[in-house]
Design a protein around this motif. Structure first.
Motif, PDB file in Angstrom:
ATOM      1  N   ARG A 157     -96.865  -3.101  72.173  1.00 18.51           N
ATOM      2  CA  ARG A 157     -97.039  -3.018  70.728  1.00 18.51           C
ATOM      3  C   ARG A 157     -98.407  -3.567  70.344  1.00 18.51           C
ATOM      4  O   ARG A 157     -98.877  -4.546  70.930  1.00 18.51           O
ATOM      5  CB  ARG A 157     -95.973  -3.836  69.992  1.00 18.51           C
ATOM      6  N   PHE A 158     -99.031  -2.920  69.354  1.00 17.35           N
ATOM      7  CA  PHE A 158    -100.270  -3.426  68.783  1.00 17.35           C
ATOM      8  C   PHE A 158     -99.965  -3.866  67.354  1.00 17.35           C
ATOM      9  O   PHE A 158     -99.499  -3.079  66.530  1.00 17.35           O
ATOM     10  CB  PHE A 158    -101.356  -2.349  68.802  1.00 17.35           C
ATOM     11  N   MET A 159    -100.227  -5.147  67.049  1.00 19.97           N
ATOM     12  CA  MET A 159     -99.797  -5.698  65.766  1.00 19.97           C
ATOM     13  C   MET A 159    -100.912  -5.848  64.734  1.00 19.97           C
ATOM     14  O   MET A 159    -100.643  -5.861  63.541  1.00 19.97           O
ATOM     15  CB  MET A 159     -99.164  -7.088  65.981  1.00 19.97           C
ATOM     16  N   LYS A 160    -102.154  -5.988  65.180  1.00 25.72           N
ATOM     17  CA  LYS A 160    -103.249  -6.240  64.249  1.00 25.72           C
ATOM     18  C   LYS A 160    -104.493  -5.509  64.749  1.00 25.72           C
ATOM     19  O   LYS A 160    -104.842  -5.619  65.926  1.00 25.72           O
ATOM     20  CB  LYS A 160    -103.517  -7.746  64.150  1.00 25.72           C
ATOM     21  N   PRO A 161    -105.171  -4.758  63.865  1.00 24.83           N
ATOM     22  CA  PRO A 161    -106.379  -4.054  64.299  1.00 24.83           C
ATOM     23  C   PRO A 161    -107.452  -5.038  64.764  1.00 24.83           C
ATOM     24  O   PRO A 161    -107.602  -6.137  64.220  1.00 24.83           O
ATOM     25  CB  PRO A 161    -106.831  -3.307  63.044  1.00 24.83           C
ATOM     26  N   VAL A 162    -108.192  -4.626  65.776  1.00 23.81           N
ATOM     27  CA  VAL A 162    -109.276  -5.448  66.322  1.00 23.81           C
ATOM     28  C   VAL A 162    -110.602  -4.746  66.036  1.00 23.81           C
ATOM     29  O   VAL A 162    -110.816  -3.603  66.474  1.00 23.81           O
ATOM     30  CB  VAL A 162    -109.086  -5.674  67.833  1.00 23.81           C
TER      31      VAL A 162
ATOM     32  N   ASP B  18    -103.771 -15.068  65.721  1.00 26.47           N
ATOM     33  CA  ASP B  18    -102.854 -13.988  65.356  1.00 26.47           C
ATOM     34  C   ASP B  18    -102.611 -13.063  66.547  1.00 26.47           C
ATOM     35  O   ASP B  18    -103.556 -12.762  67.308  1.00 26.47           O
ATOM     36  CB  ASP B  18    -103.418 -13.162  64.198  1.00 26.47           C
ATOM     37  N   LYS B  19    -101.377 -12.608  66.699  1.00 28.99           N
ATOM     38  CA  LYS B  19    -101.082 -11.650  67.764  1.00 28.99           C
ATOM     39  C   LYS B  19    -101.722 -10.308  67.443  1.00 28.99           C
ATOM     40  O   LYS B  19    -101.577  -9.783  66.333  1.00 28.99           O
ATOM     41  CB  LYS B  19     -99.574 -11.445  67.915  1.00 28.99           C
TER      42      LYS B  19
ATOM     43  N   THR C 284    -114.506  -9.379  67.212  1.00 25.30           N
ATOM     44  CA  THR C 284    -113.292 -10.162  67.424  1.00 25.30           C
ATOM     45  C   THR C 284    -113.265 -10.721  68.840  1.00 25.30           C
ATOM     46  O   THR C 284    -113.661 -10.050  69.798  1.00 25.30           O
ATOM     47  CB  THR C 284    -112.041  -9.277  67.207  1.00 25.30           C
ATOM     48  N   ARG C 285    -112.803 -11.968  68.967  1.00 31.07           N
ATOM     49  CA  ARG C 285    -112.645 -12.583  70.282  1.00 31.07           C
ATOM     50  C   ARG C 285    -111.154 -12.589  70.626  1.00 31.07           C
ATOM     51  O   ARG C 285    -110.313 -13.024  69.818  1.00 31.07           O
ATOM     52  CB  ARG C 285    -113.193 -14.008  70.292  1.00 31.07           C
ATOM     53  N   ILE C 286    -110.805 -12.099  71.805  1.00 27.89           N
ATOM     54  CA  ILE C 286    -109.395 -12.035  72.216  1.00 27.89           C
ATOM     55  C   ILE C 286    -109.175 -12.878  73.464  1.00 27.89           C
ATOM     56  O   ILE C 286    -110.100 -13.123  74.249  1.00 27.89           O
ATOM     57  CB  ILE C 286    -108.940 -10.577  72.487  1.00 27.89           C
ATOM     58  N   LYS C 287    -107.961 -13.338  73.611  1.00 23.99           N
ATOM     59  CA  LYS C 287    -107.552 -14.047  74.824  1.00 23.99           C
ATOM     60  C   LYS C 287    -106.107 -13.692  75.133  1.00 23.99           C
ATOM     61  O   LYS C 287    -105.400 -13.093  74.304  1.00 23.99           O
ATOM     62  CB  LYS C 287    -107.720 -15.557  74.667  1.00 23.99           C
ATOM     63  N   VAL C 288    -105.643 -14.074  76.330  1.00 23.36           N
ATOM     64  CA  VAL C 288    -104.336 -13.642  76.824  1.00 23.36           C
ATOM     65  C   VAL C 288    -103.510 -14.841  77.266  1.00 23.36           C
ATOM     66  O   VAL C 288    -104.039 -15.796  77.854  1.00 23.36           O
ATOM     67  CB  VAL C 288    -104.499 -12.674  78.029  1.00 23.36           C
TER      68      VAL C 288
ATOM     69  N   ARG D 163    -110.770   4.921  55.236  1.00 25.50           N
ATOM     70  CA  ARG D 163    -109.831   5.648  54.374  1.00 25.50           C
ATOM     71  C   ARG D 163    -108.403   5.607  54.908  1.00 25.50           C
ATOM     72  O   ARG D 163    -107.452   5.943  54.205  1.00 25.50           O
ATOM     73  CB  ARG D 163    -110.299   7.102  54.219  1.00 25.50           C
ATOM     74  N   ASN D 164    -108.229   5.220  56.169  1.00 22.50           N
ATOM     75  CA  ASN D 164    -106.906   5.094  56.768  1.00 22.50           C
ATOM     76  C   ASN D 164    -106.275   3.785  56.276  1.00 22.50           C
ATOM     77  O   ASN D 164    -106.891   2.730  56.370  1.00 22.50           O
ATOM     78  CB  ASN D 164    -107.046   5.073  58.297  1.00 22.50           C
ATOM     79  N   PRO D 165    -105.043   3.817  55.758  1.00 15.42           N
ATOM     80  CA  PRO D 165    -104.447   2.596  55.191  1.00 15.42           C
ATOM     81  C   PRO D 165    -104.164   1.510  56.220  1.00 15.42           C
ATOM     82  O   PRO D 165    -103.895   0.369  55.848  1.00 15.42           O
ATOM     83  CB  PRO D 165    -103.135   3.103  54.572  1.00 15.42           C
ATOM     84  N   PHE D 166    -104.258   1.824  57.522  1.00 10.21           N
ATOM     85  CA  PHE D 166    -103.947   0.842  58.551  1.00 10.21           C
ATOM     86  C   PHE D 166    -105.187   0.098  59.061  1.00 10.21           C
ATOM     87  O   PHE D 166    -105.050  -0.903  59.769  1.00 10.21           O
ATOM     88  CB  PHE D 166    -103.238   1.512  59.734  1.00 10.21           C
ATOM     89  N   PHE D 167    -106.382   0.598  58.774  1.00  9.43           N
ATOM     90  CA  PHE D 167    -107.579   0.034  59.396  1.00  9.43           C
ATOM     91  C   PHE D 167    -108.595  -0.409  58.350  1.00  9.43           C
ATOM     92  O   PHE D 167    -108.758   0.246  57.310  1.00  9.43           O
ATOM     93  CB  PHE D 167    -108.223   1.071  60.328  1.00  9.43           C
ATOM     94  N   PRO D 168    -109.312  -1.495  58.647  1.00 10.89           N
ATOM     95  CA  PRO D 168    -110.373  -1.946  57.736  1.00 10.89           C
ATOM     96  C   PRO D 168    -111.687  -1.205  57.947  1.00 10.89           C
ATOM     97  O   PRO D 168    -112.644  -1.367  57.192  1.00 10.89           O
ATOM     98  CB  PRO D 168    -110.521  -3.423  58.111  1.00 10.89           C
ATOM     99  N   GLY D 169    -111.773  -0.419  58.957  1.00  9.81           N
ATOM    100  CA  GLY D 169    -112.981   0.285  59.381  1.00  9.81           C
ATOM    101  C   GLY D 169    -112.806   0.640  60.843  1.00  9.81           C
ATOM    102  O   GLY D 169    -111.668   0.731  61.350  1.00  9.81           O
ATOM    103  N   ARG D 170    -113.904   0.844  61.553  1.00 10.36           N
ATOM    104  CA  ARG D 170    -113.801   1.184  62.970  1.00 10.36           C
ATOM    105  C   ARG D 170    -113.112   0.062  63.737  1.00 10.36           C
ATOM    106  O   ARG D 170    -113.401  -1.123  63.545  1.00 10.36           O
ATOM    107  CB  ARG D 170    -115.198   1.433  63.552  1.00 10.36           C
TER     108      ARG D 170
END
Length: 676
Positions: free
Chosen positions: A621-626, A663-664, A630-634, A581-588
């Motif tokens: 800064r956090f730019m995209k919900p994870v 995507d960042k 999701t697989r992340i790298k640095v 229900r939060n406009p910023f997140f697709p779910g948890r």
């Protein structure tokens, strides 16, 4: 009596007084003891020497090397304070007055040395602000930078602070990489000369970095151009005459002025007699009237108090002034010495007479007062004089006449709006102080009087143990003010250094900006190092050296474990329906700080090595919900290096977190200390 020769220092030589020399009299005895000035001084040669020798040598140094030079000069001068104190007595200054001048000046050198090391790069270009992205793909960027001007700074200083007045200008000038020609006021130039001799004899300054004129400047100002700076402290009339000269205007020569100021102090409506604030107010006014015999550009000239408290304030200030011992400044017990000269005494008395046309003198009779250990007629002594203006709204001269001595005027106000209107009648001041414990009063004063003042000083029982005082400019904050005060901003930390540099907007590719600034710009070439960067010492790392980590998948178990382990069970991490229900997140989604921790796990080298400490991060800064799965790298890139000691330096790393789509998802700057 043999007269002392107060020499100038020009193109590497000490030059004795000559034609056009002026005499200098002892402020306490009135006896002439020295001469200064030489009309034949080669000012054109001084300018060329400063540019050709001093400027070139200073610009070859990095900001950190100049900062270390300032610290070394300060330490050297610290060993010459006693000689400066003794000579300063001839200006009428007490030991306490001289400490403000001499210790304050040396302290200013230390402060700029420290700020230069902490806030400026160990390089030749000062970066101002963030990189500006000027194109869609990030291949064309903009950046503001500062580089030293190629001319000379001409410092024209006032008589009241022969050491501090010089050093508070020299510190930012030399740190910027610009040479200076110092011109002190003749009345106290003997103290300045002794200080300059100590600096020159130290051998710490490059040849041509500092020169001294004890006398007139001749046609020096007519020789300047757009690469030069004039920094002036003195009267508004003299400042106007200098800055409005056609040559100065035509060539857009930078002119920094700190001039007349009808500073005010306001007793807040809440600071009634019997409160700590009332006693503090009286103490501050007394100190500002008597320190340096009132010869301070920041001294309190107008005293604003609620109408109901006018008489108690007059009585309390008068009582403190009555107990002030006036006398020879080198005697124990003397609290206020002489003015700098008998000429200054005549000027103060003339200005006091003007004020007396609109205000009643309620304390201090210049015809009848006691002086200890000196002849009041021969020396430049005056008593502290307190006036009361009963109708400040109709008065004019109390708001535009500065008696540059121990003279101040009490005036009442009916409400805070009237108080602010009266304070602003000064036409622009260096400082106004407000003694209040009411935060709303402080807020209203800031909104009502901030535009007319370079500094607002608030004090009360909570801060008075640490407060520096109404009249104490600090190297960390700007010293200047609008309008009548000159419109200048000296000191102010690195802001003051920028007066002596040119701000330039550079535009180009990321690689171009990186080469100019010695700081990696996003999009610039990445360098593959021979080993993990955390295994390489400070001196081995290259700007742009980059490490790419492997991937790590974020799972739902990771998110829940982190939530319970840390106590951060915010609904976006634990409740799928609520998160959706939060406009910023697709779910948890994963915690931002979980991603930060995983990033460290992906790039940290665990073994003992040259990385000594993680000292923080900036710009997270956090730019995209994870989400789970999701697989992340640095990507870790050396952005900037600053050597702090011979043993270690600070490395700033640009860190980017991306997902499997490229995507960042996060970005920040990591700070570490690495062994050299």
């Amino acid at each position: 009596m043999t007269l002392q020769h107060i020499s100038s220092y020009a193109h590497g030589e000490w030059i004795a007084p000559g034609s056009g020399a002026r005499t200098i009299a002892d402020a306490v005895t009135g006896e002439v003891f020295a001469t200064a000035g030489n009309d034949a001084l080669d000012v054109a040669g001084m300018r060329d020497f400063a540019r050709g020798k001093g400027g070139a040598a200073l610009r070859a140094m990095t900001f950190h090397e100049r900062a270390r030079m300032l610290k070394a000069v300060a330490l050297h001068l610290d060993g010459h304070k006693d000689a400066l104190y003794r000579l300063s007595y001839r200006t009428g200054a007490t030991l306490a007055d001289s400490r403000i001048d001499i210790d304050g000046g040396i302290g200013t050198l230390f402060a700029f040395a420290s700020k230069g090391r902490r806030e400026m790069p160990d390089g030749h270009v000062y970066v101002d602000g963030d990189v500006e992205r000027l194109g869609r793909t990030g291949r064309f960027l903009g950046q503001h930078v500062h580089t030293p001007l190629r001319g000379v700074a001409v410092h024209i200083n006032a008589f009241n602070f022969p050491v501090w007045g010089m050093l508070e200008k020299l510190a930012p000038t030399l740190l910027a990489g610009m040479p200076a020609i110092v011109k002190p006021a003749t009345a106290s130039c003997h103290v300045t000369e002794l200080c300059v001799r100590a600096m020159i004899d130290s051998g710490l300054l490059p040849e041509g970095a500092v020169q001294l004129i004890t006398g007139g400047t001749g046609n020096l100002l007519d020789l300047l151009d757009c690469q030069d700076v004039v920094s002036f402290t003195g009267s508004a009339d003299t400042a106007f005459a200098l800055r409005s000269a056609p040559h100065i205007l035509r060539n857009s020569i930078r002119f920094v002025a700190e001039q007349d100021s009808l500073n005010a102090s306001v007793l807040g409506p809440d600071a009634a007699p019997g409160t700590p604030e009332f006693d503090l107010f009286v103490k501050e006014v007394h100190r500002e009237m008597t320190t340096k015999a009132g010869q301070k550009c920041t001294a309190i000239r107008r005293i604003l108090v609620p109408d109901a408290h006018v008489q108690p304030v007059i009585e309390a200030i008068s009582a403190r002034l009555a107990g002030t011992v006036i006398g020879a400044p080198d005697l124990d017990g003397t609290q206020m010495g002489a003015l700098v000269s008998n000429a200054q005494k005549r000027d103060v008395l003339d200005k006091a007479a003007i004020i007396a046309g609109e205000a009643e003198r309620v304390h201090g009779d210049p015809e009848a007062f006691e002086v200890s250990g000196a002849d009041a007629e021969k020396g430049a002594f005056v008593p502290p004089m307190l006036f009361h203006c009963a109708d400040p709204e109709r008065a004019e001269r109390v708001h535009d006449t500065e008696a540059f001595g121990p003279v101040s005027t009490v005036m009442g106000y009916r409400d805070l709006d009237q108080a602010m209107a009266l304070v602003n009648r000064g036409g622009g001041s260096l400082v106004a102080s407000v003694i209040t414990r009411d935060p709303e009063v402080a807020r209203r004063v800031t909104l009502g009087a901030g535009a007319f003042h370079g500094r607002l000083y608030f004090n009360n029982r909570d801060s008075m143990a640490e407060a520096t005082g109404h009249g104490s400019p600090l190297p960390h904050l700007v010293h200047g003010g609008p309008g009548r005060a000159g419109g200048g901003e000296e000191m102010g930390g690195i802001r003051g250094v920028k007066h002596y540099m040119q701000r330039t907007a550079i535009q180009g590719s990321p690689d171009i900006l990186t080469a100019i600034t010695d700081q990696w710009a996003p999009g610039a070439t990445e360098i593959e190092g021979p080993a993990h960067p955390f295994t390489r010492r400070f001196g081995e790392l290259e700007i742009g050296e980059t490490f790419h980590s492997g991937e790590r998948q974020v799972t739902l178990d990771d998110i829940e474990h982190f939530a319970h382990f840390t106590g951060d069970t915010f609904y976006a991490h634990m409740d799928d329906d609520a998160a959706a229900r939060n406009p910023f997140f697709p779910g948890r989604v994963a915690h931002g700080y979980l991603l930060l921790s995983f990033a460290a796990g992906l790039f940290v080298e665990p073994d003992e090595g040259p990385v000594l400490a993680n000292t923080g991060l900036d710009g997270l800064r956090f730019m995209k919900p994870v989400t789970a799965g999701t697989r992340i790298k640095v990507r870790l890139t050396v952005r900037k290096k600053t050597r702090r000691t011979p043993d270690y330096g600070e490395v700033r790393w640009h860190v980017t977190l991306t997902d499997q789509d490229g995507d960042k998802v996060g970005e920040y700057e990591l700070h570490t200390m690495n062994a050299y």
